[in-house]
Design an enzyme around this catalytic site. Structure first.
Site, mmCIF file in Angstrom:
data_model
loop_
_atom_site.group_PDB
_atom_site.id
_atom_site.type_symbol
_atom_site.label_atom_id
_atom_site.label_comp_id
_atom_site.label_asym_id
_atom_site.label_seq_id
_atom_site.Cartn_x
_atom_site.Cartn_y
_atom_site.Cartn_z
ATOM 1 N N ASP A 197 0.781 -1.338 0.142
ATOM 2 C CA ASP A 197 0.115 0.177 -0.096
ATOM 3 C C ASP A 197 0.951 1.406 0.069
ATOM 4 O OD1 ASP A 197 0.698 -0.582 2.695
ATOM 5 O OD2 ASP A 197 -0.624 0.905 3.469
ATOM 6 N N GLU A 246 0.036 -0.941 5.672
ATOM 7 C CA GLU A 246 1.273 -0.665 6.838
ATOM 8 C C GLU A 246 0.827 0.669 7.078
ATOM 9 O OE1 GLU A 246 4.637 1.022 8.449
ATOM 10 O OE2 GLU A 246 3.832 1.714 6.422
HETATM 11 ZN ZN LIG Z 1 6.306 2.564 4.437
#
Ligand SMILES: [Zn+2]
Length: 428
Positions: free
Chosen positions: A86, A180
């Site tokens: 992501d 994350e």
């Molecule tokens: Zn990162």
């Protein structure tokens, strides 16, 4: 001289960067929080299979998992690497990577009309990247260096090892995970996907040579305050104004332990949000500290203050909830110096100047380490993360691939010849 193929690394990074894989906190009840991440994770599974790994997509956790099996008979522990698919909370629609071959260190006009300029006078780190192949966005989106550079470096390492079958190595696991940036991915990770892995590394923010095994301990504090509403004309001795109680609480917080007065290894209290009326008040805040004892002390400070104010204003006026968000990676590393020494030995072998530093935040490793796989952070190259000025060079990605390969080779060498167990020194 490059380690792997700069052309491959450039092209692969550009393809990855173009994919919109932004994560969304408002959808954090879904795993993952956006469809683009599933697509990319599945694509990476296919690529790992094509390279020659056993690979699969874990539907429950949204992780793409790959295993490169060992080609030696040694009894060697598997190691792992993590990168996240992501990208941060910034426009990721229609990302158009711009390649600046033989970057001259001068300023780059990303958009003339809108006067969007990436200037080495403003970002002097750019001057260290002269003559390299610099990649930027067109100034309207982020580039997604964080963490597509990490993914590209890992893929290049896997290709290098499978193309050079003469290089001996133990089992290597790779995980490309979701979300994350919204603090969720590491929590989802299932260690059953990394059987036997002794330790791992994240390939997240940082310049080549950076290394982090010391992060914040973090908790979230919510305080509720009950007032007593009485008609103001008849309030004498009866009204208890929750706003007044809230102000008392806030003025008792340590005024010097706040983010704007903290740096290096300092921790802090941060009041994020308050709302109040006569009837009730709410405070939301966070506590951050590297040092476990100091962190506990800060939590205890809040409990004590609430107790003191309840004695002053009456039992039950203040209620407090403290929720631990994540724990310093150092707690899981401090007795295992090999994990740090191995990485730094590999850095030196790769010709990097090592820069061990504390990270004033958290990473996936904060969630993975307590699950039983200590996971400090290496680097992914680049700079100006999370915005329109993000950049990376192909040479930095190549350096990452080389460093990962050296960690793997060094792990076998030290398994055979003795591990570097030199105790960790406090560098802060
Ligand atoms: Zn990162």
């Amino acid at each position: 001289m490059s380690f792997y193929s700069l052309d491959y690394e450039k092209e692969r990074f550009i393809q990855l960067a173009k994919k919109n894989t932004r994560s969304f906190y408002e959808h954090h009840d879904q795993i993952p929080s956006s469809a683009g991440q599933v697509e990319l994770a599945k694509e990476l599974v296919e690529e790992m299979k094509e390279i020659g790994l056993e690979a699969y997509y874990n539907k429950k956790t949204a992780f793409a998992i790959g295993k490169l099996s060992k080609n030696v008979t040694d009894d060697i522990t598997p190691i792992g690497f993590f990168a996240h698919v992501d990208t941060a909370d910034f426009n990721a629609n229609n990302i158009r990577p711009q390649v600046h071959e033989h970057y001259d260190g001068q300023k780059i006009v990303l958009d003339q009309a809108k006067n969007i300029v990436l200037d080495s006078a403003e970002f002097p780190d750019l001057l260290t990247l002269k003559d390299q192949t610099l990649i930027t966005s067109d100034g309207h989106t982020l580039l997604g260096v964080d963490d597509k550079a990490g993914i590209t470096g890992a893929l290049a390492m896997l290709r290098y090892l499978t193309e050079h079958s003469e290089i001996e190595h133990g089992d290597v696991f790779v995980a490309f995970g979701p979300d994350e940036e919204i603090g969720c991915g590491g929590q989802y990770f299932d260690i059953a996907d990394f059987p036997g892995v002794e330790f791992a590394y994240t390939l997240d923010n940082g310049r080549p040579g950076d290394f982090t095994y010391d992060t914040f301990n973090a908790s979230e504090v919510t305080i509720h305050i009950k007032g007593t509403v009485v008609h103001p004309g008849e309030a004498y001795g009866l009204m208890v104004n929750a706003t007044t109680l809230m102000n008392d609480f806030l003025s008792n917080l340590p005024q010097d332990q706040v983010p704007e007065k903290s740096r290096n290894h300092d921790g802090y209290f941060l009041v994020l949000h308050t709302q109040s009326s006569v009837d009730h008040a709410d405070i939301s805040m966070i506590i951050r500290d590297f040092d476990q004892a100091e962190f506990n002390h800060k939590e205890q400070f809040i409990y004590n203050l609430v107790k003191k104010l309840n004695q002053k204003y009456g039992k039950g006026r203040f209620t407090v909830k403290i929720r631990e968000q994540y724990e310093n990676i150092y707690n899981y590393i401090k007795d295992k110096p090999y994990i740090v020494n191995l990485a730094l030995d590999a850095y030196r072998k790769s010709g990097l100047t090592t820069n061990v530093h504390s990270f004033r935040g958290g990473t996936d490793g904060n969630f993975i380490s307590p699950k039983g796989i200590p996971t400090p952070n290496l680097f992914n190259g680049g700079g100006n993360y999370h915005g329109r000025y993000e950049y990376v060079t192909v040479e930095q990605i190549d350096k990452l691939a080389e460093t990962l390969t050296n960690i793997i080779m060094e792990h076998l060498r030290q398994t055979r010849n003795g591990r570097n167990e030199k105790p960790l020194e406090k560098y802060w």
